[in-house]
Design a protein around this motif. Sequence first.
Motif, PDB file in Angstrom:
ATOM      1  N   ARG A  66       0.517  -1.012  -0.079  1.00  0.00           N
ATOM      2  CA  ARG A  66       0.043  -0.254   0.221  1.00  0.00           C
ATOM      3  C   ARG A  66       1.100   1.141   0.109  1.00  0.00           C
ATOM      4  O   ARG A  66       0.001   2.286  -0.344  1.00  0.00           O
ATOM      5  N   LEU A  67       2.225   1.400   0.360  1.00  0.00           N
ATOM      6  CA  LEU A  67       2.947   2.129   0.224  1.00  0.00           C
ATOM      7  C   LEU A  67       2.776   3.190  -1.114  1.00  0.00           C
ATOM      8  O   LEU A  67       3.051   2.344  -1.818  1.00  0.00           O
ATOM      9  N   ARG A  68       2.517   4.658  -0.798  1.00  0.00           N
ATOM     10  CA  ARG A  68       2.984   4.979  -2.393  1.00  0.00           C
ATOM     11  C   ARG A  68       3.528   5.878  -2.551  1.00  0.00           C
ATOM     12  O   ARG A  68       4.800   6.214  -3.501  1.00  0.00           O
ATOM     13  N   TRP A  69       3.945   6.686  -1.667  1.00  0.00           N
ATOM     14  CA  TRP A  69       5.621   7.337  -1.527  1.00  0.00           C
ATOM     15  C   TRP A  69       6.623   7.162  -0.818  1.00  0.00           C
ATOM     16  O   TRP A  69       6.198   6.876   0.506  1.00  0.00           O
ATOM     17  N   ILE A  70       7.752   7.386  -1.343  1.00  0.00           N
ATOM     18  CA  ILE A  70       8.906   7.221  -0.381  1.00  0.00           C
ATOM     19  C   ILE A  70       9.854   8.082  -0.831  1.00  0.00           C
ATOM     20  O   ILE A  70       9.982   8.577  -1.718  1.00  0.00           O
ATOM     21  N   SER A  71      10.065   8.239   0.138  1.00  0.00           N
ATOM     22  CA  SER A  71      10.949   9.693   0.046  1.00  0.00           C
ATOM     23  C   SER A  71      12.240  10.216   1.570  1.00  0.00           C
ATOM     24  O   SER A  71      12.003   8.917   2.462  1.00  0.00           O
TER      25      SER A  71
END
Length: 246
Positions: A66-71
């Motif tokens: 479900r992870l959408r953003w990686i920063s």
Amino acid sequence: MQARIDEIAEGIFRLSVHVPDIAPPAGFTFNHFLVMGDEPLLFHTGLRRMFPLLRDAVARLIPPERLRWISFGHYEADECGAMNEWLAVAPNALVAHGQTGALVSLNDMADRAPRVLQDQEAIDIGGRRLRYIDTPHIPHGWDAGVLMDDASGTLLCGDLFTQLGDGPALTTGDIVGPAIQAEDLFRYSSLNPRMGATIRRLAELAPKRLALMHGPSFEGDGAAALRALADDYDRRMRGDLGALAA
Ligand SMILES: [Fe+2]
Ligand SMILES: [Fe+2]
């Protein structure tokens, strides 16, 4: 070995891994922050070799796919070593980072093209907005930046205030003294003339919480802590310039 998970602000979870072999006897802690929303965001991917540990930790909170953003703060192994492992398990995930990060490293190194954030641009993760702020070379890396969650007053400040040891998840105590000690030990910052001014600009955000990558999260007068850190870097700059002139 398991990551320790604590909710340091509403919907912001600190996934913490202490490695006793780095800088013994205190050891060194790596913190990763999962920010909840319709489109969850992970700040710091973890080292590539730490990926199974982090994936299991994230799975205790959300299905990893479900992870959408990686920063992350900047291109370095502990900040983003596992980004492609995350892109592989989470088919809708994208790396989100600043223009310099994309241009210098991520357009090439990330397995999917990154979402490029302008300085001060907010990323809407569904239910909350995180503002990206460029902090070039601070504390290191041309591409360096931080994320601010204005709603909770939490600044995801990466390597700023790095300290040794395995402290509590959240402290109201001093984080400036331990950061000065770690800087004396590691010399990890790229001392530069704009350092004090850039850190003081972060103080203008008046964060109520500072989420440290290497150390406890701090709750209290974040602006005062940032200004004290800026003063210490100004002192170091003056000392180094004085030594060069002598
Ligand atoms: Fe770093
Ligand atoms: Fe780091």
